[in-house]
Design a protein around this motif. Structure first.
Motif, PDB file in Angstrom:
ATOM      1  N   ASN A   1       0.807  -1.220   0.000  1.00  0.00           N
ATOM      2  CA  ASN A   1       0.000   0.000   0.000  1.00  0.00           C
ATOM      3  C   ASN A   1       0.846   1.280   0.000  1.00  0.00           C
ATOM      4  N   LYS A   2       2.043   1.182  -0.533  1.00  0.00           N
ATOM      5  CA  LYS A   2       2.897   2.364  -0.611  1.00  0.00           C
ATOM      6  C   LYS A   2       2.531   3.192  -1.844  1.00  0.00           C
ATOM      7  N   LYS A   3       2.589   4.516  -1.695  1.00  0.00           N
ATOM      8  CA  LYS A   3       2.264   5.428  -2.790  1.00  0.00           C
ATOM      9  C   LYS A   3       3.547   5.940  -3.446  1.00  0.00           C
ATOM     10  N   VAL A   4       3.472   6.145  -4.742  1.00  0.00           N
ATOM     11  CA  VAL A   4       4.568   6.775  -5.488  1.00  0.00           C
ATOM     12  C   VAL A   4       3.968   7.860  -6.377  1.00  0.00           C
ATOM     13  N   THR A   5       4.718   8.909  -6.579  1.00  0.00           N
ATOM     14  CA  THR A   5       4.318   9.991  -7.480  1.00  0.00           C
ATOM     15  C   THR A   5       4.963   9.758  -8.847  1.00  0.00           C
ATOM     16  N   VAL A   6       4.154   9.791  -9.895  1.00  0.00           N
ATOM     17  CA  VAL A   6       4.621   9.512 -11.256  1.00  0.00           C
ATOM     18  C   VAL A   6       4.467  10.779 -12.096  1.00  0.00           C
ATOM     19  N   VAL A   7       5.529  11.152 -12.803  1.00  0.00           N
ATOM     20  CA  VAL A   7       5.524  12.345 -13.663  1.00  0.00           C
ATOM     21  C   VAL A   7       5.873  11.925 -15.083  1.00  0.00           C
ATOM     22  N   ARG A   8       5.056  12.357 -16.039  1.00  0.00           N
ATOM     23  CA  ARG A   8       5.274  11.999 -17.443  1.00  0.00           C
ATOM     24  C   ARG A   8       5.242  13.239 -18.331  1.00  0.00           C
TER      25      ARG A   8
ATOM     26  N   GLN B   1      15.073  14.253  -5.798  1.00  0.00           N
ATOM     27  CA  GLN B   1      15.697  13.422  -4.774  1.00  0.00           C
ATOM     28  C   GLN B   1      16.337  14.286  -3.691  1.00  0.00           C
ATOM     29  N   GLN B   2      16.984  15.376  -4.117  1.00  0.00           N
ATOM     30  CA  GLN B   2      17.603  16.274  -3.134  1.00  0.00           C
ATOM     31  C   GLN B   2      16.552  17.066  -2.365  1.00  0.00           C
ATOM     32  N   ARG B   3      15.486  17.447  -3.044  1.00  0.00           N
ATOM     33  CA  ARG B   3      14.466  18.279  -2.405  1.00  0.00           C
ATOM     34  C   ARG B   3      13.603  17.472  -1.441  1.00  0.00           C
ATOM     35  N   CYS B   4      13.209  16.249  -1.855  1.00  0.00           N
ATOM     36  CA  CYS B   4      12.260  15.459  -1.065  1.00  0.00           C
ATOM     37  C   CYS B   4      12.946  14.460  -0.137  1.00  0.00           C
TER      38      CYS B   4
ATOM     39  N   ILE C   1       3.696  15.523  -4.635  1.00  0.00           N
ATOM     40  CA  ILE C   1       3.141  16.461  -5.617  1.00  0.00           C
ATOM     41  C   ILE C   1       3.361  17.908  -5.187  1.00  0.00           C
ATOM     42  N   HIS C   2       3.323  18.155  -3.882  1.00  0.00           N
ATOM     43  CA  HIS C   2       3.541  19.517  -3.395  1.00  0.00           C
ATOM     44  C   HIS C   2       4.950  20.002  -3.765  1.00  0.00           C
ATOM     45  N   HIS C   3       5.964  19.197  -3.483  1.00  0.00           N
ATOM     46  CA  HIS C   3       7.341  19.573  -3.824  1.00  0.00           C
ATOM     47  C   HIS C   3       7.520  19.645  -5.345  1.00  0.00           C
ATOM     48  N   LEU C   4       6.897  18.726  -6.066  1.00  0.00           N
ATOM     49  CA  LEU C   4       7.008  18.710  -7.518  1.00  0.00           C
ATOM     50  C   LEU C   4       6.377  19.965  -8.130  1.00  0.00           C
ATOM     51  N   GLY C   5       5.226  20.372  -7.581  1.00  0.00           N
ATOM     52  CA  GLY C   5       4.572  21.579  -8.075  1.00  0.00           C
ATOM     53  C   GLY C   5       5.429  22.815  -7.863  1.00  0.00           C
ATOM     54  N   ARG C   6       6.045  22.941  -6.706  1.00  0.00           N
ATOM     55  CA  ARG C   6       6.918  24.099  -6.449  1.00  0.00           C
ATOM     56  C   ARG C   6       8.116  24.090  -7.386  1.00  0.00           C
ATOM     57  N   LEU C   7       8.655  22.893  -7.657  1.00  0.00           N
ATOM     58  CA  LEU C   7       9.808  22.802  -8.561  1.00  0.00           C
ATOM     59  C   LEU C   7       9.428  23.247  -9.963  1.00  0.00           C
ATOM     60  N   LEU C   8       8.297  22.761 -10.480  1.00  0.00           N
ATOM     61  CA  LEU C   8       7.900  23.078 -11.851  1.00  0.00           C
ATOM     62  C   LEU C   8       7.409  24.514 -11.990  1.00  0.00           C
ATOM     63  N   LEU C   9       6.641  24.988 -11.015  1.00  0.00           N
ATOM     64  CA  LEU C   9       6.037  26.315 -11.123  1.00  0.00           C
ATOM     65  C   LEU C   9       7.001  27.435 -10.746  1.00  0.00           C
ATOM     66  N   GLU C  10       7.693  27.289  -9.626  1.00  0.00           N
ATOM     67  CA  GLU C  10       8.508  28.379  -9.110  1.00  0.00           C
ATOM     68  C   GLU C  10       9.921  28.383  -9.690  1.00  0.00           C
ATOM     69  N   GLU C  11      10.573  27.224  -9.698  1.00  0.00           N
ATOM     70  CA  GLU C  11      11.960  27.202 -10.157  1.00  0.00           C
ATOM     71  C   GLU C  11      12.065  27.118 -11.678  1.00  0.00           C
TER      72      GLU C  11
ATOM     73  N   ALA D   1      -2.184  17.070  -4.531  1.00  0.00           N
ATOM     74  CA  ALA D   1      -1.187  17.284  -3.476  1.00  0.00           C
ATOM     75  C   ALA D   1      -1.827  17.072  -2.104  1.00  0.00           C
ATOM     76  N   PRO D   2      -1.079  16.528  -1.129  1.00  0.00           N
ATOM     77  CA  PRO D   2      -1.659  16.300   0.214  1.00  0.00           C
ATOM     78  C   PRO D   2      -1.991  17.621   0.889  1.00  0.00           C
ATOM     79  N   ARG D   3      -3.145  17.660   1.537  1.00  0.00           N
ATOM     80  CA  ARG D   3      -3.546  18.867   2.241  1.00  0.00           C
ATOM     81  C   ARG D   3      -2.841  18.930   3.590  1.00  0.00           C
ATOM     82  N   PRO D   4      -2.506  20.151   4.028  1.00  0.00           N
ATOM     83  CA  PRO D   4      -1.833  20.267   5.340  1.00  0.00           C
ATOM     84  C   PRO D   4      -2.752  19.810   6.469  1.00  0.00           C
ATOM     85  N   GLY D   5      -2.186  19.122   7.440  1.00  0.00           N
ATOM     86  CA  GLY D   5      -2.984  18.601   8.555  1.00  0.00           C
ATOM     87  C   GLY D   5      -3.429  19.696   9.501  1.00  0.00           C
ATOM     88  N   LYS D   6      -4.514  19.405  10.254  1.00  0.00           N
ATOM     89  CA  LYS D   6      -5.011  20.385  11.208  1.00  0.00           C
ATOM     90  C   LYS D   6      -4.100  20.453  12.423  1.00  0.00           C
TER      91      LYS D   6
END
Length: 577
Positions: free
Chosen positions: A495-502, A519-522, A547-557, A571-576
């Protein structure tokens, strides 16, 4: 080769599969041709024939004819354009210039000797030994012959422009040309040189004989008088004719200077930045992430101002020098797959020392070498819509922006007085608009349409396309819709999750470089694997929901627009708290 009559073995219409293969071969052989130009040269439905023939020397040649004119010929699995094709695409091959008196000798089967060349103020085109070249006459850029370079440009200069320069394969007025409509070369004015291309001192010319070696029937070398511009030796005695690099050291033209800067950044990147683990490396990544960063401070690398004009053409030359090996791993996307780090050009390259100011910039600021491409949505004119766009000068296959489509439709409506007199918001449909816009069941029922409905229907009927422009490269037009970068989550064992980018390659991003950055960021493991069920393409997998880290990499950098990325909402929502 065609100086004497040839024997035709067969003449048959080309099959659909052979037509598609020929179009792919043309695209691979002539990288400067765009998709639309290849489609014009090898049309989809017009008559195209394959002619099998034998030359007077016994060579087996395959010629391709369109509208009665030979457009290409194939010899020993090498594809060559005819003069008919070069007249439509005069910039397809590097072009050298000679004198009109020489043409008669070339038609008779002679090779072109170096004393017959006319050296322009900007210098000779940069070619390698064995490269296909065009030959034109003084005052007209329309080629009259094609040949293979017997030596590189550097070797030509080192030889003092003496000896055999080109093995001529086909000429205007030879028997291959006579098999067409026998039209004469068009008048194409030579390009005007930039002010920076012409040195202040006029290059002195020597009256020299034009030596031409005949193929077979000519026997002795033929000579015709002409004028050839050769660089003078420096008056101070600092250089000699035997060293062309010293002769050209002063007063270099702008293309020559940019060629030198391009090669310097290329070798600098290979020696200092690119590693074996980075291969295969997208050519766009090599340019944007490595070569631009190696450009000295105060200088700007611009491939369009070099003699190569395109990165693909420059890399072809580097491949001919056996420095790198370039392959098209996925359709329309080239990658560097091998580098010879022991090549003398790399081992002997001296890394220029950066100035103190540039060191401060590199240490104090963060590099942003990647620059996102500019992507534009386009619309291609299909055969069913040509009548509507013909009056505006657009042909079948023309690629237009949405604003150009709207302007064309509005102009057509106003020219034909189709605006409804009672309601300016309605357009009366004439036979052309009915055939182009309406469905078959609407032909006799719909007589008028609102402006917005008319324009939206027109856009829907056009074929989608897009234009991608990478920094420093020519725009690339492709049919269809560009696929966005796709981000998804997948379940693995336990039940492990992986993020896939194509689909990173479509935007000039190297999957291996993105995987390394993630790999360095996450601080998570990443892998690069082929896309399942696809013939080409790579995907990046990152452990966990990143997805959160990936989005910042693609959008900001990387600065990619959000509209070209799908899946960021996962992307995972921040916890309460």
């Amino acid at each position: 080769m065609f100086s004497k009559a040839f024997r035709v073995k067969s003449n048959t219409a080309i099959k659909g599969s052979d037509r598609r293969k020929l179009r792919a071969d043309v695209t691979a052989a002539f990288a400067t041709l765009g998709t639309d130009q290849v489609s014009e040269l090898i049309p989809g439905k017009e008559e195209l024939n394959i002619v099998k023939l034998y030359t007077h020397k016994g060579d087996a040649v395959t010629a391709y004819t369109s509208a009665g004119n030979p457009i290409l010929f194939e010899l020993e699995k090498n594809l060559y354009p005819t003069v008919y094709t070069l007249w439509s695409y005069p910039d397809l091959l590097p072009t050298f210039t000679t004198w009109p008196l020489v043409l008669e000798k070339l038609v008779g089967g002679a090779d072109l000797m170096l004393p017959g060349l006319v050296v322009p103020p900007a210098g000779l085109p940069r070619v390698q030994k064995g490269e296909l070249c065009a030959i034109a006459l003084v005052g007209n850029r329309a080629p009259v012959a094609i040949g293979v370079a017997a030596m590189s440009t550097a070797e030509m200069l080192a030889a003092g422009l003496k000896g055999r320069g080109f093995s001529v394969l086909h000429t205007y007025q030879d028997h291959l040309w006579q098999s067409g409509d026998k039209s004469s070369p068009p008048s194409i004015a030579p390009p005007l040189p930039d002010a920076t291309d012409v040195s202040e001192e006029k290059v002195q010319g020597d009256m020299r004989g034009l030596a031409l070696r005949g193929e077979e029937g000519n026997g002795e070398a033929c000579r015709a008088h002409g004028e050839s511009s050769l660089p003078e030796a420096p008056e101070d005695g600092s250089g000699s004719r035997g060293d062309p690099s010293q002769d050209l050291a002063e007063g270099k033209s702008l293309p020559e200077q940019m060629d030198g800067l391009l090669r310097q950044c290329f070798l600098h990147a290979l020696k200092c930045r690119v590693r074996k683990a980075d291969l295969p490396l997208l050519t766009s990544t090599l340019l944007g992430s490595h070569m631009f960063s190696c450009c000295p401070e105060g200088q700007q690398l611009d491939i369009k101002k070099s003699s190569y004009k395109k990165l693909s053409k420059f890399l072809q030359h580097m491949q001919q020098e056996e420095i790198v090996q370039v392959k098209e791993l996925s359709r329309g996307v080239e990658s560097v797959v091998a580098v010879d780090w022991k090549h003398p050009s790399i081992t002997s390259f001296v890394i220029p020392e950066p100035s103190p100011a540039s060191q401060t910039v590199q240490e104090g600021g963060r590099e942003q070498p990647y620059r996102a491409p500019d992507v534009k949505a386009l619309y291609c004119v299909p055969a069913s819509m040509t009548l509507l766009f013909r009056e505006s000068g657009h042909r079948k296959g023309s690629a237009l922006e949405a604003s150009e489509v709207r302007a064309t439709v509005i102009d057509y409506v106003k020219k034909n007085d189709l605006v409804d007199a009672d309601n300016k918001n309605l357009v009366k449909l004439d036979p052309v608009l009915c055939d182009c816009i309406l469905e078959k069941n609407e032909q006799h029922t719909v007589l008028k349409l609102p402006w917005d409905n008319l324009l939206s229907r027109c856009l829907e009927k056009l074929q989608p396309a897009y234009q991608v422009t990478f920094p420093g490269q020519e725009p690339l037009v492709k049919k269809g819709k560009i696929c966005p970068i796709d981000i998804s989550l997948a379940q693995r064992t336990y039940n492990k999750k992986v993020t896939v980018v194509r689909n990173l390659e479509a935007y000039g991003l190297d999957p291996s470089s993105v995987a390394s950055a993630l790999q360095q960021r996450c601080h998570a493991s990443t892998t690069v694997t082929p896309v399942p069920g696809a013939k080409d393409g790579l995907q990046v997998q990152i452990q966990g929901n990143q997805i959160h880290h990936l989005g910042r990499l693609l959008l900001e950098e990387f600065g990619l627009p959000r509209k070209h990325i799908q899946g960021l909402e996962k992307a995972p929502r921040p916890g309460k708290k």
